[in-house]
Design a protein around this motif. Structure first.
Motif, PDB file in Angstrom:
ATOM      1  N   GLY A   1      11.363  17.485  11.894  1.00  0.00           N
ATOM      2  CA  GLY A   1      10.037  16.708  12.885  1.00  0.00           C
ATOM      3  C   GLY A   1       9.549  18.244  12.956  1.00  0.00           C
ATOM      4  O   GLY A   1       7.977  17.787  13.232  1.00  0.00           O
ATOM      5  N   GLY A   2       9.506  18.681  11.920  1.00  0.00           N
ATOM      6  CA  GLY A   2       8.411  20.117  12.231  1.00  0.00           C
ATOM      7  C   GLY A   2       6.923  19.127  10.846  1.00  0.00           C
ATOM      8  O   GLY A   2       7.344  18.294  10.581  1.00  0.00           O
ATOM      9  N   ARG A   3       5.788  19.913  10.865  1.00  0.00           N
ATOM     10  CA  ARG A   3       4.580  18.965  10.736  1.00  0.00           C
ATOM     11  C   ARG A   3       4.311  19.992   9.258  1.00  0.00           C
ATOM     12  O   ARG A   3       5.308  21.188   8.603  1.00  0.00           O
ATOM     13  N   ARG A   4       3.763  18.779   8.455  1.00  0.00           N
ATOM     14  CA  ARG A   4       3.812  19.071   7.025  1.00  0.00           C
ATOM     15  C   ARG A   4       2.758  18.817   7.164  1.00  0.00           C
ATOM     16  O   ARG A   4       1.543  18.117   6.982  1.00  0.00           O
ATOM     17  N   LYS A   5       1.417  20.288   5.629  1.00  0.00           N
ATOM     18  CA  LYS A   5       0.693  20.327   6.032  1.00  0.00           C
ATOM     19  C   LYS A   5       0.344  19.784   4.204  1.00  0.00           C
ATOM     20  O   LYS A   5       1.000  20.104   3.309  1.00  0.00           O
ATOM     21  N   PRO A   6      -0.317  18.711   4.460  1.00  0.00           N
ATOM     22  CA  PRO A   6      -1.274  18.483   3.051  1.00  0.00           C
ATOM     23  C   PRO A   6      -1.439  19.445   2.308  1.00  0.00           C
ATOM     24  O   PRO A   6      -2.334  19.577   2.106  1.00  0.00           O
TER      25      PRO A   6
ATOM     26  N   LYS B   1       0.453  -0.881  -0.313  1.00  0.00           N
ATOM     27  CA  LYS B   1      -0.281   0.387   0.104  1.00  0.00           C
ATOM     28  C   LYS B   1       1.153   0.989   0.300  1.00  0.00           C
ATOM     29  O   LYS B   1       1.993   1.539   0.563  1.00  0.00           O
ATOM     30  N   ASP B   2       0.662   2.341  -0.202  1.00  0.00           N
ATOM     31  CA  ASP B   2       1.417   3.569  -0.403  1.00  0.00           C
ATOM     32  C   ASP B   2       0.464   4.838  -0.004  1.00  0.00           C
ATOM     33  O   ASP B   2      -0.446   4.767   0.688  1.00  0.00           O
ATOM     34  N   GLN B   3       1.272   4.580   1.144  1.00  0.00           N
ATOM     35  CA  GLN B   3       1.038   5.758   2.511  1.00  0.00           C
ATOM     36  C   GLN B   3       1.043   7.035   2.334  1.00  0.00           C
ATOM     37  O   GLN B   3       1.017   7.931   2.590  1.00  0.00           O
ATOM     38  N   GLY B   4       1.863   7.255   0.494  1.00  0.00           N
ATOM     39  CA  GLY B   4       1.704   8.674   0.923  1.00  0.00           C
ATOM     40  C   GLY B   4       2.787   9.837   1.041  1.00  0.00           C
ATOM     41  O   GLY B   4       3.786   8.495   1.680  1.00  0.00           O
ATOM     42  N   ARG B   5       2.599  11.282   0.926  1.00  0.00           N
ATOM     43  CA  ARG B   5       3.993  11.636   1.969  1.00  0.00           C
ATOM     44  C   ARG B   5       4.360  11.383   2.691  1.00  0.00           C
ATOM     45  O   ARG B   5       3.085  11.678   4.163  1.00  0.00           O
ATOM     46  N   SER B   6       4.732  11.641   4.159  1.00  0.00           N
ATOM     47  CA  SER B   6       5.381  11.566   5.590  1.00  0.00           C
ATOM     48  C   SER B   6       4.881  12.889   6.022  1.00  0.00           C
ATOM     49  O   SER B   6       4.644  13.811   5.475  1.00  0.00           O
TER      50      SER B   6
END
Length: 125
Positions: A13-18, A2-7
C-alpha cells in the motif's frame, strides 16, 4: 491493449515514485475493432522504419478452399470466439467465423494488424 506501466502503489500500500518518464516503446493503442462495411484503412507508424496498415472496416476476404484462393464478399460475422459481443457488432478478429459469398470461413489473419482478411473455408456440420 494499452500499457498502463508499473503500479504507483506497492503491494503493502506504500507509494512508489516513478524512476523515469514513459518511453515510446511502452506505447499502447486502442484496438482496431475491424467491422464489416465500406473499406476504410489507417496507416500506423510502428517500430523501426515500418508502417502498419490497420483495417478499420472491410467487406472483402481472400478465401482459401484447398489449393485455390478466391476473393469473396463478406456478408457478416457468424461467431467470434474471442468475444461473444463481437458477433453481434460484426467485428472481425483472428479466429472469427464469417459468412462470405464462398461459404462460411474462419479468419486466419489479423485485420487490425495486417489490413486484410485471409480466411479458410469451414466444413459445415
Amino acid at each position: 491493449m494499452k500499457d498502463q506501466g508499473r503500479s504507483k502503489r506497492k503491494r503493502t500500500g506504500g507509494r512508489r515514485k516513478p524512476s523515469r518518464n514513459k518511453k515510446r516503446y511502452q506505447l499502447g493503442r486502442e484496438p482496431a475493432a475491424t467491422t464489416v462495411g465500406e473499406p476504410r484503412f489507417q496507416i500506423i507508424d510502428s517500430r523501426g522504419n515500418n508502417e502498419k496498415l490497420r483495417a478499420l472496416s472491410t467487406n472483402v476476404a481472400q478465401v482459401a478452399d484447398g489449393a485455390d484462393v478466391t476473393q469473396a464478399d463478406i456478408e457478416g460475422v457468424v461467431d467470434n470466439p474471442s468475444n461473444v459481443n463481437y458477433a453481434r457488432r460484426n467485428i472481425i478478429t483472428k479466429g472469427s467465423i464469417i459468412d462470405t459469398s464462398a461459404g462460411r470461413a474462419r479468419v486466419t489473419s489479423r485485420p487490425g494488424q495486417d489490413g486484410q482478411v485471409n480466411a479458410v473455408v469451414v466444413d459445415e456440420e
